[in-house]
Design a protein around this motif. Structure first.
Motif, PDB file in Angstrom:
ATOM      1  N   ARG A 296       0.838  -1.210   0.000  1.00  0.00           N
ATOM      2  CA  ARG A 296       0.000   0.000   0.000  1.00  0.00           C
ATOM      3  C   ARG A 296       0.872   1.259   0.000  1.00  0.00           C
ATOM      4  O   ARG A 296       0.856   2.042   0.942  1.00  0.00           O
ATOM      5  CB  ARG A 296      -0.940   0.011   1.201  1.00  0.00           C
ATOM      6  CG  ARG A 296      -0.275  -0.349   2.540  1.00  0.00           C
ATOM      7  CD  ARG A 296      -1.277  -0.334   3.682  1.00  0.00           C
ATOM      8  NE  ARG A 296      -0.680  -0.718   4.948  1.00  0.00           N
ATOM      9  CZ  ARG A 296      -0.077   0.106   5.796  1.00  0.00           C
ATOM     10  NH1 ARG A 296       0.026   1.385   5.497  1.00  0.00           N
ATOM     11  NH2 ARG A 296       0.410  -0.335   6.935  1.00  0.00           N
ATOM     12  N   PRO A 297       1.651   1.482  -1.062  1.00  0.00           N
ATOM     13  CA  PRO A 297       2.505   2.680  -1.108  1.00  0.00           C
ATOM     14  C   PRO A 297       1.673   3.960  -1.063  1.00  0.00           C
ATOM     15  O   PRO A 297       0.496   3.966  -1.416  1.00  0.00           O
ATOM     16  CB  PRO A 297       3.229   2.537  -2.452  1.00  0.00           C
ATOM     17  CG  PRO A 297       2.338   1.663  -3.274  1.00  0.00           C
ATOM     18  CD  PRO A 297       1.705   0.705  -2.306  1.00  0.00           C
ATOM     19  N   GLY A 298       2.299   5.025  -0.601  1.00  0.00           N
ATOM     20  CA  GLY A 298       1.600   6.301  -0.531  1.00  0.00           C
ATOM     21  C   GLY A 298       1.003   6.559   0.831  1.00  0.00           C
ATOM     22  O   GLY A 298       1.221   5.801   1.787  1.00  0.00           O
ATOM     23  N   PRO A 299       0.189   7.605   0.954  1.00  0.00           N
ATOM     24  CA  PRO A 299      -0.324   8.014   2.267  1.00  0.00           C
ATOM     25  C   PRO A 299      -1.480   7.173   2.767  1.00  0.00           C
ATOM     26  O   PRO A 299      -1.809   7.231   3.947  1.00  0.00           O
ATOM     27  CB  PRO A 299      -0.772   9.456   2.030  1.00  0.00           C
ATOM     28  CG  PRO A 299      -1.138   9.490   0.581  1.00  0.00           C
ATOM     29  CD  PRO A 299      -0.154   8.585  -0.097  1.00  0.00           C
ATOM     30  N   ASN A 300      -2.137   6.398   1.871  1.00  0.00           N
ATOM     31  CA  ASN A 300      -3.281   5.561   2.268  1.00  0.00           C
ATOM     32  C   ASN A 300      -4.450   6.386   2.796  1.00  0.00           C
ATOM     33  O   ASN A 300      -4.989   6.152   3.876  1.00  0.00           O
ATOM     34  CB  ASN A 300      -2.869   4.509   3.302  1.00  0.00           C
ATOM     35  CG  ASN A 300      -1.678   3.671   2.889  1.00  0.00           C
ATOM     36  OD1 ASN A 300      -0.877   3.287   3.711  1.00  0.00           O
ATOM     37  ND2 ASN A 300      -1.547   3.383   1.593  1.00  0.00           N
ATOM     38  N   HIS A 325       0.578   6.549   5.781  1.00  0.00           N
ATOM     39  CA  HIS A 325       1.236   5.242   5.665  1.00  0.00           C
ATOM     40  C   HIS A 325       1.607   4.667   7.044  1.00  0.00           C
ATOM     41  O   HIS A 325       2.748   4.297   7.319  1.00  0.00           O
ATOM     42  CB  HIS A 325       2.486   5.344   4.782  1.00  0.00           C
ATOM     43  CG  HIS A 325       2.965   3.996   4.294  1.00  0.00           C
ATOM     44  ND1 HIS A 325       2.310   3.283   3.319  1.00  0.00           N
ATOM     45  CD2 HIS A 325       4.024   3.227   4.661  1.00  0.00           C
ATOM     46  CE1 HIS A 325       2.952   2.148   3.096  1.00  0.00           C
ATOM     47  NE2 HIS A 325       3.990   2.085   3.916  1.00  0.00           N
ATOM     48  N   ASP A 326       0.633   4.592   7.897  1.00  0.00           N
ATOM     49  CA  ASP A 326       0.806   4.065   9.256  1.00  0.00           C
ATOM     50  C   ASP A 326       1.243   2.604   9.203  1.00  0.00           C
ATOM     51  O   ASP A 326       0.634   1.784   8.523  1.00  0.00           O
ATOM     52  CB  ASP A 326      -0.531   4.220   9.985  1.00  0.00           C
ATOM     53  CG  ASP A 326      -0.557   3.590  11.357  1.00  0.00           C
ATOM     54  OD1 ASP A 326       0.518   3.366  11.942  1.00  0.00           O
ATOM     55  OD2 ASP A 326      -1.668   3.329  11.850  1.00  0.00           O
ATOM     56  N   LEU A 327       2.288   2.267   9.950  1.00  0.00           N
ATOM     57  CA  LEU A 327       2.781   0.887  10.023  1.00  0.00           C
ATOM     58  C   LEU A 327       2.339   0.158  11.279  1.00  0.00           C
ATOM     59  O   LEU A 327       2.450  -1.068  11.342  1.00  0.00           O
ATOM     60  CB  LEU A 327       4.322   0.878   9.984  1.00  0.00           C
ATOM     61  CG  LEU A 327       5.006   1.368   8.724  1.00  0.00           C
ATOM     62  CD1 LEU A 327       6.518   1.293   8.902  1.00  0.00           C
ATOM     63  CD2 LEU A 327       4.572   0.545   7.520  1.00  0.00           C
ATOM     64  N   PHE A 328       1.846   0.882  12.306  1.00  0.00           N
ATOM     65  CA  PHE A 328       1.770   0.323  13.643  1.00  0.00           C
ATOM     66  C   PHE A 328       0.353   0.240  14.216  1.00  0.00           C
ATOM     67  O   PHE A 328       0.186   0.113  15.414  1.00  0.00           O
ATOM     68  CB  PHE A 328       2.646   1.137  14.598  1.00  0.00           C
ATOM     69  CG  PHE A 328       4.082   1.227  14.180  1.00  0.00           C
ATOM     70  CD1 PHE A 328       4.787   0.089  13.823  1.00  0.00           C
ATOM     71  CD2 PHE A 328       4.735   2.448  14.127  1.00  0.00           C
ATOM     72  CE1 PHE A 328       6.121   0.161  13.439  1.00  0.00           C
ATOM     73  CE2 PHE A 328       6.057   2.534  13.753  1.00  0.00           C
ATOM     74  CZ  PHE A 328       6.760   1.389  13.400  1.00  0.00           C
ATOM     75  N   ASP A 329      -0.681   0.323  13.360  1.00  0.00           N
ATOM     76  CA  ASP A 329      -2.049   0.270  13.868  1.00  0.00           C
ATOM     77  C   ASP A 329      -2.341   1.455  14.791  1.00  0.00           C
ATOM     78  O   ASP A 329      -3.024   1.334  15.801  1.00  0.00           O
ATOM     79  CB  ASP A 329      -2.282  -1.057  14.599  1.00  0.00           C
ATOM     80  CG  ASP A 329      -3.727  -1.258  15.011  1.00  0.00           C
ATOM     81  OD1 ASP A 329      -4.613  -0.698  14.361  1.00  0.00           O
ATOM     82  OD2 ASP A 329      -3.964  -1.977  15.993  1.00  0.00           O
ATOM     83  N   HIS A 330      -1.801   2.612  14.427  1.00  0.00           N
ATOM     84  CA  HIS A 330      -1.926   3.805  15.251  1.00  0.00           C
ATOM     85  C   HIS A 330      -3.118   4.637  14.797  1.00  0.00           C
ATOM     86  O   HIS A 330      -2.979   5.761  14.300  1.00  0.00           O
ATOM     87  CB  HIS A 330      -0.628   4.619  15.188  1.00  0.00           C
ATOM     88  CG  HIS A 330       0.430   4.111  16.105  1.00  0.00           C
ATOM     89  ND1 HIS A 330       1.739   4.540  16.085  1.00  0.00           N
ATOM     90  CD2 HIS A 330       0.378   3.191  17.109  1.00  0.00           C
ATOM     91  CE1 HIS A 330       2.440   3.915  17.021  1.00  0.00           C
ATOM     92  NE2 HIS A 330       1.635   3.093  17.659  1.00  0.00           N
ATOM     93  N   ASP A 331      -4.319   4.105  15.003  1.00  0.00           N
ATOM     94  CA  ASP A 331      -5.533   4.798  14.577  1.00  0.00           C
ATOM     95  C   ASP A 331      -5.647   6.202  15.148  1.00  0.00           C
ATOM     96  O   ASP A 331      -5.335   6.431  16.304  1.00  0.00           O
ATOM     97  CB  ASP A 331      -6.798   4.085  15.089  1.00  0.00           C
ATOM     98  CG  ASP A 331      -6.774   2.594  14.980  1.00  0.00           C
ATOM     99  OD1 ASP A 331      -5.756   1.990  15.314  1.00  0.00           O
ATOM    100  OD2 ASP A 331      -7.798   2.039  14.581  1.00  0.00           O
ATOM    101  N   LEU A 332      -6.172   7.121  14.319  1.00  0.00           N
ATOM    102  CA  LEU A 332      -6.790   8.327  14.859  1.00  0.00           C
ATOM    103  C   LEU A 332      -8.219   7.915  15.156  1.00  0.00           C
ATOM    104  O   LEU A 332      -9.025   7.755  14.243  1.00  0.00           O
ATOM    105  CB  LEU A 332      -6.752   9.475  13.857  1.00  0.00           C
ATOM    106  CG  LEU A 332      -7.314  10.793  14.392  1.00  0.00           C
ATOM    107  CD1 LEU A 332      -6.365  11.417  15.409  1.00  0.00           C
ATOM    108  CD2 LEU A 332      -7.606  11.767  13.260  1.00  0.00           C
ATOM    109  N   ALA A 333      -8.566   7.736  16.404  1.00  0.00           N
ATOM    110  CA  ALA A 333      -9.801   7.024  16.712  1.00  0.00           C
ATOM    111  C   ALA A 333     -10.718   7.723  17.700  1.00  0.00           C
ATOM    112  O   ALA A 333     -11.910   7.457  17.717  1.00  0.00           O
ATOM    113  CB  ALA A 333      -9.451   5.641  17.266  1.00  0.00           C
TER     114      ALA A 333
END
Length: 707
Positions: A296-300, A325-333
């Motif tokens: 999933r390249p790019g900002p997603n 491009h979050d790698l760590f499951d770091h939701d803005l939630a």
């Protein structure tokens, strides 16, 4: 997760979601994209019950601004010590994430509550007696869930795929709308589900799906959608894909998934704009074929984005992405908070949110401009653009950061946080729908700690920070001059809202993974973790305490958000932590200990040296080493005397080349305390700063200096 056969819906959404395609901001280079702002709306869309009971707790976070604050009760510092249990209501649900991860609603003399089997109850506020119940007994509900009330109806998620409307006086089901296609293609399992407490405004019910349900999360092609339903019929008025191109899906629909919303949005009733915090992309961190999110390249887009939509149409007003491009499951939630602030000398309307990245963000409410960022909790390796080979410990982990709702009052934002790490590799994953990927290692929940931070709304400045001995997944709630929160081990706290001083604490009958409603001098708090799961009502002059359930019997993963998403844990609340659920963690806590580390002095042990022989003494107590610096001569033969003073808790001392632990210099045997052991090893011959830690509790660490 597994894909749904919703190609028609996806096709219809393409035109809507391609309004913006550029990368948007991270902390250092935030920008935003703005569409034409809709005209002002009136407050006429507010349901009559919410207007009538505005001084109670008529919405999930009390009001449309999500402030979670009240001055309409008499509980304060003067009488908080008189709080005791007035009544209890047994929670019979016992799902993956416990019995309850939702916020009750209080309207007049009635409490509306939903458990994690989707069972919904109307309780008498005075004594907890049942007025009516609607039993769904659905064990696949993940949460954070809960009711919304308006126009004579109670709106709930009745299974992972549907929203139902119940008669507010009787509990009779009036309609049920399935918004997720449950007819899988080619035998695939459903890959999307509803894990959010809805809200109501202008004859619409607002909800969202996330890329998963209780047993499968983040299978390739799973998309989170936002929905607005007609409150009379349940028909879909509009929906919005939280992935900017849900067909090509960032280039690989067979692997990629993401988006969705875990927590209740905020509604600006003056402008008609509704604010949604969008969750993370997947897979995370990667797969053997696509390490570091290479699929999933790019900002997603639009993941980890604050999204402002027209409440009536779903059209974009603006969006700002905070973590591309979050790698760590770091939701803005976390549920956004609407307020005003003076930022840089300018009065502005702002929207404030946070997530599992352990950061709080303030945006200009009209334009989406990022105004400030506040960092809360522990951080380690969380800003890496790519993971190096081998294991990397990352704080906050997939169940860490801000997992449950914040509160706001008098210019201050109160932020609960969780300190739990995850050990990642470039190819490991917590995406349960990703086949063949090794699972990342999540720190056991009982080992985690947390805290509550007060943040100045004008600047993002940290005003005070209270450390807690268990993960904080009890949200924040302001009651007059107090701010309440609660921890997973079942302790409820009241702090002075101005100073952070602890004023009162209380041991609940069970662990806590939910947050309260407050009205009529009563705090109604679901305590759903453990054998004695109950909703408790705290009131000055109540009957008294109850006998807590033994925490050692808990086998519950907190909801979060986010939690992966609110992993509630959304395992991810997540936070319910909006632990966004990722992998389910079996949490069998050891006996709960009061782990409030005493202040640790920075003490460099004075090694005793004879020739090239050096002796170092180090001890562990209350989950902390007595030093954060060890100094030895280059090439010395080191004798290390390690005293583990923590009874029943395993520790060791290990020395590595650095915090990434690419190379082990020495790994000591793990011992259960209280016990003492003597290690011997040879220090590196090259002078420099190395790293030591406890491998069981990596938060215990420091610099190993070779001179």
């Amino acid at each position: 997760m597994q894909r749904l056969s919703r190609l028609l819906i996806l096709t219809l959404l393409i035109g809507c979601v391609t309004l913006f395609s550029g990368a948007v901001a991270q902390e250092e280079n935030a920008s935003n994209m703005t569409n034409e702002t809709p005209g002002l709306q009136t407050a006429e869309g507010i349901p009559p019950e919410i207007m009538q009971h505005a001084t109670d707790w008529p919405l999930p976070n009390r009001n449309y601004a999500n402030t979670r604050a009240t001055t309409d009760v008499s509980i304060n510092k003067d009488n908080v010590n008189d709080l005791a249990i007035a009544w209890t209501f047994d929670i019979t649900a016992n799902g993956t994430f416990g019995g309850a991860s939702s916020n009750p609603i209080i309207m007049g003399d009635t409490v509306y509550f939903q458990d994690l089997y989707a069972d919904t109850y109307a309780l008498n506020l005075a004594d907890g007696s049942v007025k009516w119940e609607k039993v769904y007994n659905n064990s696949t509900v993940t949460g954070p869930n809960g009711p919304a009330v308006g126009w004579g109806k109670v709106f709930v998620t009745n299974d992972p795929f549907s929203i139902a409307a119940l008669n507010a006086l009787s509990g009779e089901e009036l309609w049920s709308m399935q918004i997720i296609n449950t007819t899988p293609m080619a035998g695939e399992i459903i890959g999307e589900g509803i894990d959010i407490q809805p809200t109501v405004y202008d004859n619409l019910v607002y909800t969202s799906t996330v890329p998963g349900r209780g047993d499968v999360f983040y299978r390739g092609g799973a998309v989170g959608y936002i929905y607005a339903l007609d409150q009379e019929t349940g028909e879909v008025a509009w929906n919005f894909s939280t992935v900017d191109d849900p067909v090509s899906f960032w280039g690989n629909p067979d692997v990629n998934s993401g988006g969705g919303v875990w927590y209740t949005p905020a509604v600006d009733t003056q402008t008609g704009i509704i604010y949604w915090p969008i969750a993370n992309p997947a897979p995370f961190a990667g797969t053997p074929e696509f390490p570091n999110g290479a699929s999933r390249p790019g900002p997603n887009l639009y993941t980890n984005t604050m999204m402002a939509l027209d409440h009536a149409t779903g059209d974009i007003a603006w969006f700002t992405q905070v973590l591309p491009h979050d790698l760590f499951d770091h939701d803005l939630a976390i549920a956004p908070i609407l307020t005003s602030a003076n930022v840089g000398g300018e009065d502005q309307n702002v929207v404030i949110s946070a997530g599992k990245m352990g950061r709080v963000y303030a945006f200009n409410r009209d334009t989406g401009a990022l105004l400030w960022v506040a960092v809360v909790g522990r951080h380690e390796n969380d800003q890496l653009a790519a993971l190096p080979p081998g294991n990397t410990t990352v704080y906050p982990g997939a169940l860490g950061g801000v997992e449950t709702p914040m509160a706001y009052a008098n210019g201050t934002v109160y932020v609960p946080y969780v300190d739990l790490y995850t050990n990642w590799t470039p190819t490991s994953s917590l995406s349960l729908g990703v086949e063949g990927a090794p699972q990342a290692e999540i720190q056991p929940v009982p080992e985690g700690t947390g805290g509550l931070v007060a943040v100045e709304a004008d600047s993002g400045k940290i005003l005070w920070d209270r450390k807690l001995d268990s993960i904080n997944v009890g949200g924040a709630t302001v009651v007059n001059d107090l701010v309440f929160t609660a921890t997973f081990n079942g302790t409820i706290y009241a702090f002075d809202a101005m100073t952070g001083e602890e004023v009162w604490s209380f041991t609940a009958p069970a662990g806590i993974n939910a947050w309260p409603a407050v009205a009529n001098d009563t705090i109604v708090w679901p305590c759903g973790v453990g054998e004695m799961s109950q909703v408790i009502a705290l009131r000055p002059g109540g009957m008294g305490n109850v006998t807590p359930a033994p925490t050692a019997t808990m086998n519950v993963t907190p909801t979060v958000m986010p939690p992966t998403g609110n992993e509630t844990g959304n395992v991810t609340p997540t936070p319910t932590m909006n632990v966004t659920p990722t992998a389910t963690v079996n949490v069998t806590p050891t006996v709960t200990m009061n782990v409030t580390p005493a202040a640790t002095a920075n003490v460099t042990p004075s090694p005793t040296t004879a020739g090239n022989e050096t002796t170092v003494n180090i001890s562990a107590d209350n989950l902390a080493f007595d030093t954060d610096t060890i100094t030895v001569p280059a090439g010395a033969n080191v004798t290390m005397v390690f005293d583990n003073q923590d009874g029943g808790i395993p520790h060791n001392v290990a020395v590595y080349d650095g915090p990434l632990r690419t190379e082990a210099i020495f790994v000591g045997e793990i011992i259960n305390g209280p016990a003492e052991i003597t290690y011997t090893f040879t220090a590196p011959s090259e002078p420099g700063t190395y790293y030591f830690q406890c491998d069981v509790h990596p938060s215990m660490n420091g610099d190993f200096i070779v001179e």
